[in-house]
Write an enzyme that holds these catalytic residues in place. Sequence first.
Site, PDB file in Angstrom:
ATOM      1  N   ALA A 114       0.720 -26.889 -18.104  1.00 33.71           N
ATOM      2  CA  ALA A 114       0.426 -27.166 -16.691  1.00 33.71           C
ATOM      3  C   ALA A 114       1.661 -27.348 -15.821  1.00 33.71           C
ATOM      4  O   ALA A 114       1.586 -27.174 -14.610  1.00 33.71           O
ATOM      5  CB  ALA A 114      -0.451 -28.401 -16.594  1.00 33.71           C
ATOM      6  N   HIS A 159       1.484  -3.058 -17.767  1.00 31.92           N
ATOM      7  CA  HIS A 159       1.017  -2.792 -16.403  1.00 31.92           C
ATOM      8  C   HIS A 159       0.878  -1.288 -16.114  1.00 31.92           C
ATOM      9  O   HIS A 159      -0.162  -0.822 -15.664  1.00 31.92           O
ATOM     10  CB  HIS A 159       1.970  -3.403 -15.373  1.00 31.92           C
ATOM     11  CG  HIS A 159       2.180  -4.889 -15.533  1.00 31.92           C
ATOM     12  ND1 HIS A 159       1.205  -5.722 -16.005  1.00 31.92           N
ATOM     13  CD2 HIS A 159       3.255  -5.687 -15.279  1.00 31.92           C
ATOM     14  CE1 HIS A 159       1.660  -6.968 -16.025  1.00 31.92           C
ATOM     15  NE2 HIS A 159       2.905  -6.966 -15.602  1.00 31.92           N
ATOM     16  N   ARG A 213       1.619   8.487  -7.886  1.00 32.20           N
ATOM     17  CA  ARG A 213       1.880   9.692  -7.104  1.00 32.20           C
ATOM     18  C   ARG A 213       1.336  10.892  -7.888  1.00 32.20           C
ATOM     19  O   ARG A 213       1.895  11.259  -8.925  1.00 32.20           O
ATOM     20  CB  ARG A 213       3.401   9.816  -6.981  1.00 32.20           C
ATOM     21  CG  ARG A 213       3.923  10.354  -5.709  1.00 32.20           C
ATOM     22  CD  ARG A 213       5.405  10.010  -5.593  1.00 32.20           C
ATOM     23  NE  ARG A 213       5.571   9.043  -4.542  1.00 32.20           N
ATOM     24  CZ  ARG A 213       5.673   9.359  -3.256  1.00 32.20           C
ATOM     25  NH1 ARG A 213       5.678  10.614  -2.881  1.00 32.20           N
ATOM     26  NH2 ARG A 213       5.810   8.416  -2.350  1.00 32.20           N
ATOM     27  N   TYR A 236      -2.603   7.717   0.692  1.00 28.14           N
ATOM     28  CA  TYR A 236      -2.413   8.808   1.632  1.00 28.14           C
ATOM     29  C   TYR A 236      -2.267  10.129   0.906  1.00 28.14           C
ATOM     30  O   TYR A 236      -1.849  10.189  -0.244  1.00 28.14           O
ATOM     31  CB  TYR A 236      -1.245   8.552   2.578  1.00 28.14           C
ATOM     32  CG  TYR A 236       0.094   8.262   1.937  1.00 28.14           C
ATOM     33  CD1 TYR A 236       0.435   6.965   1.569  1.00 28.14           C
ATOM     34  CD2 TYR A 236       1.017   9.273   1.727  1.00 28.14           C
ATOM     35  CE1 TYR A 236       1.668   6.683   0.998  1.00 28.14           C
ATOM     36  CE2 TYR A 236       2.249   9.009   1.157  1.00 28.14           C
ATOM     37  CZ  TYR A 236       2.570   7.712   0.800  1.00 28.14           C
ATOM     38  OH  TYR A 236       3.776   7.438   0.230  1.00 28.14           O
TER      39      TYR A 236
HETATM   40  C1  BG6 Z   1       5.322  -9.576 -14.556  1.00 29.62           C
HETATM   41  C2  BG6 Z   1       6.689  -9.310 -15.108  1.00 29.62           C
HETATM   42  O1  BG6 Z   1       4.341  -9.281 -15.511  1.00 29.62           O
HETATM   43  O2  BG6 Z   1       5.124  -8.765 -13.411  1.00 29.62           O
HETATM   44  C3  BG6 Z   1       7.760  -9.560 -14.066  1.00 29.62           C
HETATM   45  O3  BG6 Z   1       6.911 -10.151 -16.232  1.00 29.62           O
HETATM   46  C4  BG6 Z   1       7.463  -8.787 -12.796  1.00 29.62           C
HETATM   47  O4  BG6 Z   1       9.035  -9.182 -14.566  1.00 29.62           O
HETATM   48  C5  BG6 Z   1       6.009  -9.025 -12.357  1.00 29.62           C
HETATM   49  O5  BG6 Z   1       8.352  -9.246 -11.794  1.00 29.62           O
HETATM   50  C6  BG6 Z   1       5.650  -8.104 -11.210  1.00 29.62           C
HETATM   51  O6  BG6 Z   1       4.391  -8.434 -10.707  1.00 29.62           O
HETATM   52  P1  BG6 Z   1       3.981  -8.035  -9.232  1.00 29.62           P
HETATM   53  O7  BG6 Z   1       2.561  -8.421  -9.131  1.00 29.62           O
HETATM   54  O8  BG6 Z   1       4.895  -8.799  -8.322  1.00 29.62           O
HETATM   55  O9  BG6 Z   1       4.222  -6.564  -9.119  1.00 29.62           O
END
Ligand code: BG6
Length: 480
Positions: free
Chosen positions: A13, A246, A342, A374
Amino acid sequence: PETGSLSIIVLGASGDLAKKKTFPALFNLYRQGFLPPDEVHIFGYARTKISDDDLRNRIRGYLVNDASPLEDVSKFLQLIKYVSGSYDAAEGFQLLDKEIEKHEISKSSREGSSRRLFYLALPPSVYPSVCRMIRKYCMSKSDLGGWTRIVVEKPFGKDLDSAEQLSSQIGELFDEPQIYRIDHYLGKELVQNLLVLRFANRFFLPLWNRDNIDNVQIVFREDFGTEGRGGYFDEYGIIRDIIQNHLLQVLCLVAMEKPVSLKPEHIRDEKVKVLQSVLPIKDEEVVLGQYEGYRDDPTVPDHSNTPTFATVILRIHNERWEGVPFILKAGKALNSRKAEIRVQFKDVPGDIFKCQKQGRNEFVIRLQPSEAMYMKLTVKQPGLEMSTVQSELDLSYRQRYQGVTIPEAYERLILDTIRGDQQHFVRRDELKAAWEIFTPLLHRIDNGEMKPIPYQTGSRGPAEADELSAKAGYVQTHGY
Ligand code: BG6
């Protein structure tokens, strides 16, 4: 919707993630009425011995802003109670259980249910012991009805073996429907829009394939370096920090086939198929970089080989995508902060306007900043001459949806965990398939067989990366 008592327990926390992301997200949900005070109680748990008020004071600064009246902040903070204890001993968790139970009894007399959401804002090294403790001492009381769910954050391991080990350890204690693996990119508005865009629009259906698309870029840029996170970052590097999770999640949504339905399992089945169709990465389709000055951070070793930038080309071996490069690019300390997809289309065959050199059709989805979609297309230059020019059909969210607040990724994802919707969370087999793609490359980098190229802070990254994208077929139509 379910009613009765809901306890949200934030473990770790007083850490950064909890203060910057988890509590502010909970606060936003509270303000919008998703966490009714007569049902909800929030617990902070960590090792430090502090009082309820100490924790509240530490969080307060992250909640106060122009949009949040101080009165709301104070009311929200009153819902938070703090319990201190270690992450691997019974005592603290027994105490935590007692506190949760007290609250359940006081709040659930009307309905009777015990819903417990454990948010592990902690390093993965303690996940197994924390999960063991929760399992043993803090599960929801089944006689009241309800559930126990746990939320975990990346990094889920460092490679295939360590990730599988972590998954097995947690998997022995909790069933997959109880485990919510967050990838916060899946909570972003325009990432969530991908399915709608692709499968609810006739425009895209016939074009979204190797016959029409030349290449796809998925790009993440940050205009700042590791900033105080050098110790963590150096152990992981940009591929584990951004690309393996991501960007790969985004790739799945761009490339997957239409799911049977919107059920989370159907969607995740299709994502797994994409990942399993990715061919082994070739060394010559990778460019690594490290920004100059990265090693000045005292927590980074002087001879660190860790990439802070990478371009990696993935190739999907299936009927739709054979031959189309997916260029994944991520870097820190670059010239701008941007995340975008893109999609670049092939040249028009038999070009009677001789306009191809002005640029190809492109469909761009900007995830951030300023969400937008776009289409770059060729039109007649307005005027008396018959000449062509590249223009844009532009849907900028800020203009089109004025006054609509786009929720924060964490806010949405936490709400999903309360509602029990796993669509936007990473399933175990998905995680495994993602590690399978990157593990051989990561091992080569870890062994020093591949070295990052130095690049200047504030630049576009190594020039070799642009050369690689160009070689893969990307035609740059403007400088970004
Ligand atoms: C996190 C990474 O998962 O995502 C970071 O550990 C990065 O290094 C971040 O800065 C980026 O997140 P966002 O939402 O700002 O694109």
